[in-house]
Each structure stands twice: as C-alpha cells, then as structure tokens.
Design a protein around this motif. Structure first.
Motif, PDB file in Angstrom:
ATOM      1  N   ARG A 138       0.848  -1.192   0.000  1.00  0.00           N
ATOM      2  CA  ARG A 138       0.000   0.000   0.000  1.00  0.00           C
ATOM      3  C   ARG A 138       0.884   1.242   0.000  1.00  0.00           C
ATOM      4  O   ARG A 138       1.664   1.448   0.924  1.00  0.00           O
ATOM      5  CB  ARG A 138      -0.926  -0.027   1.217  1.00  0.00           C
ATOM      6  CG  ARG A 138      -1.609  -1.381   1.390  1.00  0.00           C
ATOM      7  CD  ARG A 138      -2.598  -1.415   2.513  1.00  0.00           C
ATOM      8  NE  ARG A 138      -2.026  -1.192   3.835  1.00  0.00           N
ATOM      9  CZ  ARG A 138      -2.726  -1.237   4.962  1.00  0.00           C
ATOM     10  NH1 ARG A 138      -4.017  -1.503   4.915  1.00  0.00           N
ATOM     11  NH2 ARG A 138      -2.165  -1.024   6.125  1.00  0.00           N
TER      12      ARG A 138
ATOM     13  N   ASP B 215       0.430   4.406   0.555  1.00  0.00           N
ATOM     14  CA  ASP B 215       0.308   5.437   1.584  1.00  0.00           C
ATOM     15  C   ASP B 215      -0.118   4.909   2.947  1.00  0.00           C
ATOM     16  O   ASP B 215      -0.347   5.709   3.861  1.00  0.00           O
ATOM     17  CB  ASP B 215      -0.708   6.500   1.123  1.00  0.00           C
ATOM     18  CG  ASP B 215      -0.315   7.150  -0.194  1.00  0.00           C
ATOM     19  OD1 ASP B 215       0.884   7.435  -0.366  1.00  0.00           O
ATOM     20  OD2 ASP B 215      -1.195   7.353  -1.047  1.00  0.00           O
ATOM     21  N   HIS B 216      -0.232   3.589   3.115  1.00  0.00           N
ATOM     22  CA  HIS B 216      -0.765   3.059   4.367  1.00  0.00           C
ATOM     23  C   HIS B 216       0.145   2.033   5.041  1.00  0.00           C
ATOM     24  O   HIS B 216      -0.204   1.496   6.078  1.00  0.00           O
ATOM     25  CB  HIS B 216      -2.134   2.413   4.122  1.00  0.00           C
ATOM     26  CG  HIS B 216      -3.217   3.394   3.814  1.00  0.00           C
ATOM     27  ND1 HIS B 216      -3.332   4.007   2.586  1.00  0.00           N
ATOM     28  CD2 HIS B 216      -4.223   3.886   4.577  1.00  0.00           C
ATOM     29  CE1 HIS B 216      -4.377   4.816   2.601  1.00  0.00           C
ATOM     30  NE2 HIS B 216      -4.927   4.771   3.788  1.00  0.00           N
TER      31      HIS B 216
ATOM     32  N   ASN C 230       2.701  -1.549   4.510  1.00  0.00           N
ATOM     33  CA  ASN C 230       2.468  -2.864   3.934  1.00  0.00           C
ATOM     34  C   ASN C 230       2.015  -3.877   4.979  1.00  0.00           C
ATOM     35  O   ASN C 230       2.311  -3.742   6.171  1.00  0.00           O
ATOM     36  CB  ASN C 230       3.728  -3.367   3.240  1.00  0.00           C
ATOM     37  CG  ASN C 230       4.163  -2.444   2.108  1.00  0.00           C
ATOM     38  OD1 ASN C 230       3.350  -1.668   1.580  1.00  0.00           O
ATOM     39  ND2 ASN C 230       5.427  -2.505   1.744  1.00  0.00           N
TER      40      ASN C 230
ATOM     41  N   LEU D 296      -2.231   0.384  -4.831  1.00  0.00           N
ATOM     42  CA  LEU D 296      -2.445  -0.888  -4.134  1.00  0.00           C
ATOM     43  C   LEU D 296      -2.053  -2.045  -5.032  1.00  0.00           C
ATOM     44  O   LEU D 296      -2.514  -2.146  -6.178  1.00  0.00           O
ATOM     45  CB  LEU D 296      -3.920  -1.018  -3.717  1.00  0.00           C
ATOM     46  CG  LEU D 296      -4.353  -2.368  -3.138  1.00  0.00           C
ATOM     47  CD1 LEU D 296      -3.627  -2.660  -1.831  1.00  0.00           C
ATOM     48  CD2 LEU D 296      -5.868  -2.393  -2.924  1.00  0.00           C
TER      49      LEU D 296
ATOM     50  N   SER E 127     -11.492  -3.473  -1.875  1.00  0.00           N
ATOM     51  CA  SER E 127     -10.528  -2.414  -1.575  1.00  0.00           C
ATOM     52  C   SER E 127     -10.530  -2.010  -0.108  1.00  0.00           C
ATOM     53  O   SER E 127      -9.461  -1.796   0.496  1.00  0.00           O
ATOM     54  CB  SER E 127     -10.815  -1.180  -2.438  1.00  0.00           C
ATOM     55  OG  SER E 127     -10.589  -1.462  -3.792  1.00  0.00           O
TER      56      SER E 127
ATOM     57  N   PHE F   8      -8.470  -4.331   1.981  1.00  0.00           N
ATOM     58  CA  PHE F   8      -7.030  -4.183   1.778  1.00  0.00           C
ATOM     59  C   PHE F   8      -6.471  -2.916   2.415  1.00  0.00           C
ATOM     60  O   PHE F   8      -5.322  -2.885   2.842  1.00  0.00           O
ATOM     61  CB  PHE F   8      -6.700  -4.187   0.281  1.00  0.00           C
ATOM     62  CG  PHE F   8      -6.866  -5.524  -0.380  1.00  0.00           C
ATOM     63  CD1 PHE F   8      -6.124  -6.611   0.026  1.00  0.00           C
ATOM     64  CD2 PHE F   8      -7.767  -5.690  -1.414  1.00  0.00           C
ATOM     65  CE1 PHE F   8      -6.272  -7.852  -0.587  1.00  0.00           C
ATOM     66  CE2 PHE F   8      -7.916  -6.920  -2.042  1.00  0.00           C
ATOM     67  CZ  PHE F   8      -7.171  -8.001  -1.624  1.00  0.00           C
ATOM     68  N   MET F   9      -7.274  -1.864   2.478  1.00  0.00           N
ATOM     69  CA  MET F   9      -6.785  -0.582   2.965  1.00  0.00           C
ATOM     70  C   MET F   9      -7.080  -0.355   4.449  1.00  0.00           C
ATOM     71  O   MET F   9      -6.855   0.731   4.967  1.00  0.00           O
ATOM     72  CB  MET F   9      -7.395   0.555   2.138  1.00  0.00           C
ATOM     73  CG  MET F   9      -7.081   0.462   0.645  1.00  0.00           C
ATOM     74  SD  MET F   9      -5.302   0.345   0.286  1.00  0.00           S
ATOM     75  CE  MET F   9      -4.771   1.993   0.748  1.00  0.00           C
TER      76      MET F   9
ATOM     77  N   ASP G  51      -6.859  -0.538   8.642  1.00  0.00           N
ATOM     78  CA  ASP G  51      -5.766  -0.406   9.599  1.00  0.00           C
ATOM     79  C   ASP G  51      -5.238  -1.780   9.995  1.00  0.00           C
ATOM     80  O   ASP G  51      -5.938  -2.795   9.876  1.00  0.00           O
ATOM     81  CB  ASP G  51      -6.243   0.312  10.867  1.00  0.00           C
ATOM     82  CG  ASP G  51      -6.481   1.801  10.633  1.00  0.00           C
ATOM     83  OD1 ASP G  51      -5.840   2.357   9.731  1.00  0.00           O
ATOM     84  OD2 ASP G  51      -7.316   2.376  11.354  1.00  0.00           O
TER      85      ASP G  51
END
Length: 288
Positions: free
Chosen positions: A51, A53-54, A56, A113, A150, A153-154, A156
């Motif tokens: 990811r 911006d988040h 991996n 992603l 999505s 996957f995104m 926290d």
C-alpha cells in the motif's frame, strides 16, 4: 384425412416440440463466469499487501490458520483473510490486453495498491466513471470487476488482527489476574490462589472456558494509558507467556498489548465474567 397424413402431422408436432425444448434449454444455458485468476484460494500460503500510503501488510498461513506477520506478528482475523482470498475468484466482467494501452488512463501506471498471492500479483487501478467497476491488472491482462475488496485491503493493521484473546488451537494452562491465579496441575486439575478466593470446581472451569474462547468486541491501535493491572496467560507448548495490560475497566474493559501496538476492547459483561467470576460460594470447596 388418412392415417399417413395423421402420422406426418404427428411427426411435425414432435419435431416442433423438440425444437422448442432445445431453444429453451439454449436460453437457460449461459457460459460460466470468468474468474479473475486461476489460483485456488486453498493453494495460497502467503499474501503481501503493498500500500503506497498506508504501510504494507504480510499474512502467512493456510486454511483456518493465518497469522499477521508484518508489521507485527499476531493471529490474523480469519474473516478478513477469507474476504481477501475471495478476490482470486471474483468474476471478470470484461477484460482487455495490456499491450498498446496507456496504463496511466486506468491508474495502473503507478498503482496505490498491489496484492501478491504467493507469486501472482494483482494491481488495483481506478474506477469506471459510469458503473463504478474497478480496473485490476493480472499479468498481461486488465480486468473489470465489482470491487468489494478495496476497503479490506486498505484497513488499519488492527482490523487484520484476530479478536481472540487466545490464539486458535492454543490452550491455557495458567492464568494470573490482579485478583486471583489459576494453574493446572500434573493431574489436569485447576488450583486457585489465594485460597481465600474460594471458587468451586465448576466456577473455575467456567472462568477458564471464558478466557479460552474470549473475543474482543473490537481491536484498535494501541494508545498509551496508565496500567491498572496485568494479565498473564500461560499456554501449553509455549515458553513465553502472553501478557495483557489492563488500561480501562468498568463500562468498557481494554486489554493492551503495547509490543504489537494493539488493544482489545471488551464489554462490561465480558469483563465481569473474566475478572470477577461468579460463585464465590463459601459452601463450595476450592478446586484441587
């Protein structure tokens, strides 16, 4: 009308009925949907979520036994893993080859992603403007899918962690709370300390079952707070015990694990069953 003509009419009717039946069967027979990949979910033992911006995420395991390996090591949320694995067999609604296409037009030149199942990588692109289908690249092909993945996957890191206080298939053989301690002796019976904390054998068994199967209402990212007490769980076959810090109690109980950056939120009723087991019955003899 003679018999021959009646026979011919009958044959024509039969032929017409057979043709009509074949036409209806042809209408009801549709080609099977095309899956996004040919990889079976049961064959996957590693999932890497990259990811931009988040941060991996790496998950390892198989079947019902999955672990969050990075950024921390803890048992994984099985339902979230199942949802993630479902992407492999999602229906490809339409597809086209990568060759000759401007990937930037589909947000696939530098995707935010990417998901790798074993050695198969899927790249998430943008959405179609009208029907909101997601572009997903697999190898040399770009597919269009209904995107119900999505958000999984995104999520926290906390959302990838199991809500179980005790990992699946690990068994408690010792428990220490601020009020009492319970240990299993060589004969498999439970011993309670202090002796003044008189619990019947049934009450001890009940509280150990509560701890063995306890699930948090939710898991959240750890927030530093004053420690009100400690819980130590000794697990069969594990040298290192499992520690929780009690950082809130009452209307909501929070058990924290700072070393993995997570905290487990419990209801008031769960807290009562785990930390104040019923039946301090003076008429009941303590368990052996």
């Amino acid at each position: 009308m003679n018999k021959r003509r009646w026979l011919n009419v009958g044959l024509l009717v039969v032929v017409a009925l057979l043709g009509l039946l074949a036409w209806y069967e042809g209408r009801d027979t549709a080609p099977p949907p095309t899956p996004l990949t040919a990889l079976a979910p049961a064959a996957v033992n590693k999932i890497e979520i990259i990811r931009r911006d988040h941060g991996n995420i790496i998950l390892t395991g198989q079947g019902d036994d999955w672990w969050l390996k990075e950024p921390v090591r803890i048992a994984a949320n099985r339902l979230r893993v199942e949802n993630i694995l479902g992407l492999l067999t999602a229906e490809s609604l339409a597809r086209f080859p990568v060759a000759g296409k401007d990937l930037a037009a589909f947000d696939l030149a530098d995707p935010a992603l990417r998901v790798r199942y074993n050695n198969i990588e899927l790249l998430f692109g943008g959405m179609t403007p009208v029907d909101q289908r997601r572009y997903v690249r697999v190898g040399d092909t770009v597919h269009l899918i209904v995107d119900s993945y999505s958000l999984d996957f995104m999520a926290d890191v906390a959302d990838f962690a199991s809500r179980n206080l005790v990992p699946t298939r690990q068994r408690i053989i010792g428990l220490a709370t601020p009020a009492f301690q319970v240990e299993q002796n060589a004969g498999g019976k439970w011993a309670v300390r202090p002796e003044a904390y008189a619990l019947s054998a049934d009450a001890v068994q009940a509280v150990m079952e509560e701890w063995q199967h306890a699930q948090a209402v939710r898991v959240a990212l750890y927030q530093s707070a004053a420690v009100r007490g400690l819980v130590t769980l000794t697990l069969a076959g594990q040298q290192a015990p499992l520690h929780y810090e009690i950082v809130a109690e009452g209307p909501e109980w929070i058990l924290a694990r700072p070393e993995v950056g997570l905290e487990f939120h419990l209801s008031a009723e769960q807290g009562r069953r785990l930390f104040a087991p019923a039946a301090n019955d003076e008429k009941s003899s303590p368990s052996e």
